[in-house]
Motif scaffolding. Structure first.
Motif, PDB file in Angstrom:
ATOM      1  N   ARG A 649     -15.206 -28.225  64.111  1.00 57.39           N
ATOM      2  CA  ARG A 649     -16.187 -28.747  65.061  1.00 57.39           C
ATOM      3  C   ARG A 649     -17.578 -28.236  64.726  1.00 57.39           C
ATOM      4  O   ARG A 649     -17.762 -27.067  64.362  1.00 57.39           O
ATOM      5  CB  ARG A 649     -15.834 -28.330  66.490  1.00 57.39           C
ATOM      6  N   SER A 652     -22.571 -26.216  68.516  1.00 55.79           N
ATOM      7  CA  SER A 652     -23.089 -26.956  69.686  1.00 55.79           C
ATOM      8  C   SER A 652     -24.576 -27.256  69.554  1.00 55.79           C
ATOM      9  O   SER A 652     -25.066 -28.262  70.084  1.00 55.79           O
ATOM     10  CB  SER A 652     -22.828 -26.155  70.968  1.00 55.79           C
ATOM     11  N   LEU A 655     -24.725 -30.293  67.480  1.00 58.63           N
ATOM     12  CA  LEU A 655     -24.320 -31.460  68.268  1.00 58.63           C
ATOM     13  C   LEU A 655     -25.485 -31.991  69.106  1.00 58.63           C
ATOM     14  O   LEU A 655     -25.679 -33.203  69.222  1.00 58.63           O
ATOM     15  CB  LEU A 655     -23.143 -31.094  69.175  1.00 58.63           C
ATOM     16  N   GLN A 658     -27.903 -33.631  66.704  1.00 63.67           N
ATOM     17  CA  GLN A 658     -27.334 -34.886  66.222  1.00 63.67           C
ATOM     18  C   GLN A 658     -27.551 -36.001  67.243  1.00 63.67           C
ATOM     19  O   GLN A 658     -27.938 -37.125  66.885  1.00 63.67           O
ATOM     20  CB  GLN A 658     -25.839 -34.708  65.948  1.00 63.67           C
ATOM     21  N   MET A 745     -20.910 -32.065  77.129  1.00 66.60           N
ATOM     22  CA  MET A 745     -21.171 -33.199  76.241  1.00 66.60           C
ATOM     23  C   MET A 745     -21.238 -34.525  76.996  1.00 66.60           C
ATOM     24  O   MET A 745     -21.903 -35.461  76.569  1.00 66.60           O
ATOM     25  CB  MET A 745     -20.091 -33.278  75.163  1.00 66.60           C
ATOM     26  N   LEU A 848     -17.848 -35.186  66.671  1.00 63.79           N
ATOM     27  CA  LEU A 848     -17.952 -33.772  67.022  1.00 63.79           C
ATOM     28  C   LEU A 848     -17.623 -32.858  65.852  1.00 63.79           C
ATOM     29  O   LEU A 848     -18.006 -31.693  65.846  1.00 63.79           O
ATOM     30  CB  LEU A 848     -16.999 -33.446  68.176  1.00 63.79           C
TER      31      LEU A 848
END
Length: 850
Positions: A649, A652, A655, A658, A745, A848
């Protein structure tokens, strides 16, 4: 020990084949886990005066018996106690809650029969470049990394995986080197070039990514975790600090490919270089990133001692991969580290003039029209005004100096009457109660320094004197000074004051008994751990000597520890899976020869980071597909042997970036003070009893990269999970899975806003729904959806449209998430439905994960 699971599997094979056992691989982990706590390096804790961590200790005579007698099980007392049925004789003893397995006993038995050979701990011997293994049929590999990995696969009976598809490779590389996803145009260009010339396409892509300014921003993130960087000081007050110029220095260093030895030297001792530049001084903030206690009632010397402890432990962890914390109080239980070694390192960092408390010059000052921000800066520090700030400060200083000069020119007009007024009260205390109402002001009468009009107590009395004597000229003069000082301080509050290192207060250092600053023991001189190569003789033992020693060829740990962390950054785990512990309790390297080859190559390349990174990411090992077969899972569940590409993964923080990039919201402004993006209300306030307030940024501040998010040490940014608190050095990534992560998320303002802005952009594209869905899926994953995936996405869209068509108010509420204006020309129900689909795509397993 889970990290050693694979390596222990080798031992039965070695036993069955009759091959010699390896002490480092097969024996030391068993002894370290079960025996060294009582029979190891720490003489103060050693039981029965028996050492099992060295051949001399294990074979020493104890009243006619020896723990180990090579090749003689009957005379080896340790073996007899291991197999004893008597609980009073059994080792490890039952009350230790340790128990050897049958397999471990068999390994120890075989080892003694083979001669009980000891080896120096692998990490404490300087690496020597091993020969690159050959490949089958006399062939060699283009990349030495692949040759070493192939050797391990052959031994385990595994085959490497095929190369990942170009679409997967460009996503993997772009995320790994920049922390952001590739655009569809970049994907198309790479795929097209890969068809014509795959090798050239790969080299071109890697070079482009390494030369991107995004590269330095992404590479800086794990270094900030290691260096415990934060924008506040920690503890209950958790006041603001201004060390962000150091963060920007780190980004520049990676982008400019600063040699890693210089990167190390400047951060540990930039101030000790000849004629250091401001940049080299800023670099030393690395060792001022520690927490800082500014609470009332704290003891400065205790605080200062903790600061030095932090520097010793951060330096040893980051550059040596050693856990020295326990040596504050006693010799290490497992590693050959003495308490005197710890305080020898302590002495090197014990020479700066930090007071152990904040500089009182920085208190509550206006930061904006509606609240105060508490800054707490500890000396020594470096003030770094920009060009415009320098001009503003110069003008403010000029105004203050003129106001002071005007005051001094006329102060004789009131100094005499004011002095007489105070002396009258001192002579007749009854006048104090008659003239002054406040009790604190009354106390000031006896302690005011009448020869210093700017003394705090004198200031108290001046205010009262001016008030009692009407609107006198001197009141206006004093007010002009006060206003000028406030104006100057307001300018100062916008200028970074970076805490730096400066050896300007030589101190004697003593071992602190039980780690307490109140109980100094024997005096120690600055030094490095005695079991490692010594510092050059005759030179000064300071931070600069320490830094140069770290990067010297004789140093066995620095290069290994560093390349291991870079490897970890690209494969998810290091060749040594305990990046913070290269000692006896740490994991053994899965590929020791590769680790040593990389360490020597890195050092001899001139500590060229980009060269090392290029070597790793262009290897076939890195470029493998990530798919896993049942055979791989059975033989190598953790992918220690690297028969497949990395898969885990994303961080964070990546993420979040992104999502911003896919939506088009990402603002690529670089550097500067940290920003405050979206955060749920009340988090800071609840944790600080209302003392700390969160003031959300606006405009660009909401959508900058996660690197620039304000980091409060007492509570990390709420949209980040599995991140270190940055209270202390953190070298190993955390990867967990909890419902709170999914809730973040799916519901955090940043992700919902990004989803609805992305949805709006898709709706504006003149395509049918199927084409839009395919485009969104491909933007997130770099591949086209399979038919079943396309059907599932379409079904989700239809379901969301049906849901919001009967709940238009709910739809309007959803699309107003965040500060970005809503496109009122588009249908609210459609926007909400597409927002739901985009949010789903953000949360796909494939989005993810890398």
């Amino acid at each position: 020990m889970k990290s050693l699971r694979f390596l222990f599997l080798l031992s039965p094979l070695a036993i069955a084949s009759g091959a010699d056992l390896s002490f480092n691989r097969d024996i030391r982990p068993i002894l370290s886990e079960n025996c060294y706590y009582c029979h190891g390096f720490d003489s103060n804790h050693r039981k029965a005066k028996l050492r099992l961590d060295s051949l001399e200790g294990a074979t020493a005579d104890h009243d006619g018996t020896r723990a180990l007698v090579p090749r003689d099980l009957g005379k080896s007392a340790a073996w007899q106690r291991i197999i004893s049925d008597d609980p009073d004789e059994l080792m490890p003893p039952p009350d230790s809650h340790k128990k050897l397995t049958s397999a471990q006993k068999e390994v120890l038995k075989k080892w003694i029969e083979q001669g009980a050979k000891y080896e120096a701990h692998w990490a404490f011997v300087a690496p020597v470049r091993p020969a690159v293994p050959g490949i089958a049929n006399g062939k060699t590999s283009e990349n030495p990394v692949d040759a070493f990995i192939a050797q391990g696969l052959v031994t385990a009976g595994l085959q490497p995986s095929l190369e990942a598809m170009p679409e997967a490779l460009i996503r993997r590389l772009t995320l790994d080197l920049t922390g952001l996803p590739p655009t569809l145009a970049e994907v198309d260009a790479f795929v097209a070039e890969s068809i014509l010339n795959p090798k050239s396409a790969m080299q071109t892509l890697v070079d482009r990514l390494l030369n991107s300014p995004r590269y330095g921003e992404h590479m800086a993130m794990p270094w900030l975790d290691a260096a415990r960087y934060a924008d506040t000081n920690g503890y209950q007050g958790d006041a603001y600090r201004m060390n962000w110029p150091w963060r920007d220095w780190v980004v520049r260093a990676f982008n400019e490919n600063m040699p890693y030895d210089r990167f190390t030297i400047e951060q540990l001792a930039g101030d000790l270089l000849e004629k250091p530049t401001n940049d080299q001084l800023v670099a030393t903030a690395f060792n001022r990133n520690h927490a800082l206690n500014a609470e009332g009632g704290t003891i400065p010397e205790e605080n200062r001692t903790k600061n030095v402890f932090d520097r010793v432990e951060t330096t040893s962890g980051v550059f040596l991969g050693l856990t020295m914390q326990c040596c504050q109080c006693h010799d290490h239980k497992f590693d050959p580290l003495k308490q005197s070694d710890y305080y020898g390192m302590y002495a090197i960092f014990n020479q700066i003039s930090e007071p152990g408390g904040v500089d009182k010059r920085f208190g509550k000052k206006p930061y904006s029209d509606d609240y105060d921000r508490l800054y707490a800066v500890e000396s020594p520090y470096l003030t770094l005004p920009s060009g415009s700030q320098a001009g503003e400060l110069k003008a403010a200083v000029k105004v203050r100096e003129k106001a002071t000069a005007d005051f001094n020119a006329r102060k004789q007009e009131f100094v005499q009457p004011f002095t007489q007024w105070v002396e009258e009260m001192r002579a007749k205390p009854a006048l104090i109660e008659e003239r002054i109402t406040d009790e604190l002001d009354r106390r000031a009468v006896s302690s005011a320094k009448l020869d210093n009009l700017f003394d705090g107590n004198t200031q108290r009395l001046l205010k009262i004197f001016f008030k009692l004597n009407g609107h006198a000229p001197w009141a206006d003069l004093k007010q002009a000074i006060d206003q000028a000082r406030i104006a100057e301080e307001n300018v100062l509050m916008t200028i970074p004051h970076v805490m730096v290192m400066r050896d300007d207060k030589p101190r004697e250092t003593h071992i602190l008994l039980r780690g307490s600053y109140e109980t100094p023991g024997d005096k120690v001189e600055p030094t490095v751990p005695a079991f490692l190569p010594a510092l050059p003789a005759g030179g000064k033992t300071d931070r600069l000597a320490l830094a140069k020693w770290l990067v010297s060829p004789e140093q066995p740990l620095m290069a290994r520890v560093t390349v291991n962390r870079f490897w970890q950054q690209f494969f998810g785990h290091g060749l040594v899976k305990t990046p913070d512990d290269f000692g006896m309790q740490g994991a053994l390297p899965t590929h020791p020869e590769l680790l040593d080859w990389l360490a020597v190559e890195f050092r001899e390349s001139g500590w060229d980071v980009k060269r090392l990174v290029r070597l790793i990411v262009t290897s076939k090992t890195y470029r493998q597909a990530s798919a896993v077969s049942p055979e791989m899972l059975a033989k190598d569940p953790d992918n220690s042997l690297l028969a497949r590409g990395p898969r885990y993964r994303l961080d964070s923080r990546v993420l979040r970036d992104q999502a911003l990039a896919l939506s088009g919201l990402l603002v690529e402004k670089r550097g500067g003070a940290s920003v405050m993006p979206y955060q749920p209300p009340g988090v800071w306030e609840d944790l600080s009893f209302g003392k700390n307030r969160y003031f959300q940024g606006q405009g660009d501040d909401l959508h900058r990269r996660s690197l620039y998010t304000f980091w409060r040490r007492s509570v990390a940014p709420t949209s980040f999970f599995d991140v270190p608190a940055r209270q202390v050095c953190a070298l190993k990534p955390q990867r967990t899975s909890t419902p709170l992560q999914a809730l973040t998320m799916l519901n955090d303002t940043t992700f919902v806003e990004a989803a609805r802005v992305w949805a709006t952009s898709l709706m504006l594209v003149k395509q049918d729904d199927d084409a839009r869905l395919s485009q969104a899926f491909r933007a997130a994953t770099t591949r086209l959806p399979e038919p079943r995936e396309a059907v599932a996405m379409k079904a989700m869209l239809i379901k969301a449209q049906a849901h919001f068509s009967s709940r238009e108010g709910e739809a309007r509420q959803l699309i107003r998430t965040g500060d970005v204006p809503v496109n009122e020309k588009l249908n609210a129900v459609e926007q909400a439905a597409w927002t739901t689909v985009c949010l789903m795509i953000f949360n796909l397993d494939e989005t993810l994960n890398k």
